[in-house]
Design a protein around this motif. Structure first.
Motif: not given
Ligand SMILES: Cc1cc2nc3c(=O)[nH]c(=O)nc-3n(C[C@H](O)[C@H](O)[C@H](O)COP(=O)(O)OP(=O)(O)OC[C@H]3O[C@@H](n4cnc5c(N)ncnc54)[C@H](O)[C@@H]3O)c2cc1C
Length: 384
Positions: A12-17, A329-330, A345-351
Motif C-alpha cells: 500500500r505504497v507508491g505514487g500515481p501512474a 521511519a517515524g 507498512n504500519r499504516g501511512g508509510a511511504s515507499t
C-alpha cells in the motif's frame, strides 16, 4: 484514468501512474502494451502488486493492469476422465490463490503447497514463486506471452524460461536492460497437474519438514490436497504471509530478501548454527550453499518489529528507534512483528519509509556477517 499504485499494491505504497489501462481481455493487454511501446512510453505491467515497490513520485508512463481471468482444463489426448496428467490453463490476471483453490476442489495435485501466495497467476513464472518445498517451475509446462521484441504472441516452454531460485529469463530480461517491464508479457500459463484415480482421494507427498510436522506425518507421506492447503494457509497466516487488510504484518511484499546463495567457504565464517543448505556449484565448479536470510537478519540484531519504538529488544539488538523517538521511519514501517523477513507498512508509510527499514537491515547484516542480502520485490523508480 489515473490511479495511485498505493491502491493496487499489497504494501500500500507508491505514487500515481501517469496513465492507467485496465486490461479486461488478453487483446486489450496486448493492444495497450503495443501502443505504449510504439509511443516510446515507459511501460509497467501490474498484476496483484504483491512483489512491487513503486517510487513515491509514481510512474511517468503507462501502467497496464492485467485484469482478465479464467481457469480451464485443456483437452488432451488420452487424459479423458481417468487418472493421469491434465494440463490446466490459467489466465494471467487470475488471482493465483483462487486458481490453487480451484485445482484442490477439482482434485488436481501439483500446486496445493503454493496456497496463499498473493498476486496474479501471470506473475508466478516471473520469479518462479515457491514455498514449502514447491515452486511453479515443477509444474509449469509452457506459457503464452506477448513478446515485445518480436511484436507477437509466442509460446515459451519451461526450458525456454531457464528457471532458477526466484528467477527466470522473464525477470532477467527486465533487470538486464534496466527497463521496468520484461520483454515477455505473460498472457496465460499452462500447468501439468495430476488427477487421482476415480474414487480415490486426491493426495500429494509433503516435501517440507515444517509442513510435515504441522500435519503430524513423516516428510514424503501422501496427504489429501485439502489438508495440505488448509495447513499451508494456517502456517502462512501465523507468519503474516497471507494478505489480510486488517493485519499490518501482511502489508508487505512477503519475504523482502532472498536467501543468499554464496560459496560454501563463507559458511565457515558464520557462527555455528547458521543454517546452510547445499546449492550446487557455480560455472567454475565452486560449491555453493544457500543461507537463511531470516536467520542472518535475526542474528545480526534485527528482531521482529525492528523499526517500531516499542518492539521487544534483546541484548545487542540494533536500535530501531528513530531520532524523534517514534521509530526508525517515524514508526510507519518496520519488520513484521511475526517474521523478520518481511518489511511492512504500519499504516501511512511511504515507499521511502519501507526502504529506510530495509536499508538498515541490509547494511546491518553486511556489517555483522559480511553477507550481501538481495531484495526480492521489483523496485521501480527508486532504489534500495
Ligand atoms: C504476504 C505475502 C506473501 C508472499 N509469499 C510468497 C511466497 O511464499 N513465495 C513467493 O515466491 N512469493 C511470495 N510473495 C511475493 C509475491 O506474492 C509473488 O512474487 C507474486 O507472484 C507476485 O504476483 P503479483 O501479480 O502481485 O506481481 P506484481 O507485484 O504485480 O508484479 C511483480 C513483477 O512481475 C511483473 N509482472 C506481473 N504480471 C506480469 C505478467 N503477466 N507478465 C509479465 N510480467 C508481469 C511486474 O511487471 C513486476 O515486475 C508474497 C507476497 C506477499 C505480499
Amino acid at each position: 484514468m489515473s490511479e495511485r499504485l498505493s491502491d493496487h499494491t499489497t504494501t500500500r505504497v507508491g505514487g500515481p501512474a501517469r496513465a492507467w489501462v485496465e486490461a479486461r481481455t488478453e487483446a486489450e493487454a496486448v493492444a495497450a502494451v503495443r501502443a505504449a511501446d510504439a509511443a516510446g512510453d515507459p511501460l509497467f505491467v501490474l498484476g496483484g502488486g504483491s512483489n512491487t515497490l513503486m517510487a513515491d513520485t509514481g510512474f511517468e508512463g503507462t501502467v497496464v493492469h492485467m485484469g482478465f481471468t479464467g481457469v480451464e482444463v485443456l483437452p488432451a489426448e488420452g487424459a479423458a476422465d481417468g487418472a493421469g496428467d491434465v494440463v490446466v490453463r490459467v489466465a494471467a490476471g487470475h488471482v493465483w490463490d483462487e486458481a490453487v483453490a480451484w485445482t484442490v476442489e477439482h482434485g488436481l495435485a501439483g500446486v496445493e503447497a503454493l496456497s496463499g501466495i498473493p498476486g496474479s497467476a501471470g506473475a508466478t513464472p516471473v520469479q518462479n514463486v515457491g514455498a514449502y518445498g514447491a515452486d511453479v517451475s515443477q509444474v509449469l509446462v509452457s506459457l503464452r506471452a506477448f513478446d515485445r521484441a518480436a511484436g507477437q504472441v509466442v509460446e515459451l516452454s519451461a526450458e525456454d524460461l531457464r528457471f532458477g531460485y526466484r528467477d527466470s529469463v522473464i525477470k532477467r530480461s527486465m533487470l538486464e536492460d534496466g527497463s521496468p517491464s520484461p520483454r515477455w508479457i505473460v498472457l496465460s500459463i499452462d500447468l501439468r497437474l495430476r488427477r487421482a484415480e476415480e474414487g480415490a482421494e486426491p493426495t500429494a507427498p509433503v516435501r517440507y519438514a515444517q509442513l510435515a510436522r504441522a500435519l503430524e506425518v513423516e516428510e514424503g507421506a501422501d496427504v489429501s490436497l485439502a489438508q495440505v492447503r488448509e495447513h499451508v494457509l494456517a502456517l502462512r497466516a501465523s507468519k503474516g504471509m497471507v494478505s489480510d487488510a486488517a493485519d499490518h504484518d501482511t502489508w508487505s511484499t512477503g519475504s523482502y530478501f532472498t536467501n543468499p546463495i554464496v560459496p560454501a567457504t563463507v559458511r565457515v565464517t558464520l557462527p555455528e548454527g547458521a543454517p546452510a543448505f547445499a546449492a550446487g556449484t557455480d560455472e567454475d565448479g565452486t560449491p555453493l550453499v544457500k543461507l537463511s536470510a531470516a536467520w542472518l537478519i535475526d542474528h545480526a540484531g534485527y528482531g521482529k518489529g525492528f523499526g517500531l519504538p516499542d518492539a521487544p529488544r534483546r541484548e545487542g539488538d540494533a536500535d530501531g528507534t528513530g531520532p524523534d523517538g517514534r521509530g526508525l521511519a517515524g514508526g510507519r514501517a518496520s519488520l513484521s512483528t511475526k517474521h523478520t523477513l518481511a518489511v511492512t507498512n504500519r499504516g501511512g508509510a511511504s515507499t521511502e519509509d519501507v526502504l529506510t527499514v530495509a536499508r538498515a537491515v541490509r547494511d546491518g547484516v553486511k556489517a555483522r556477517f559480511g553477507v550481501d542480502l538481495h531484495h526480492e520485490p521489483m523496485i521501480i523508480g527508486t532504489r534500495l
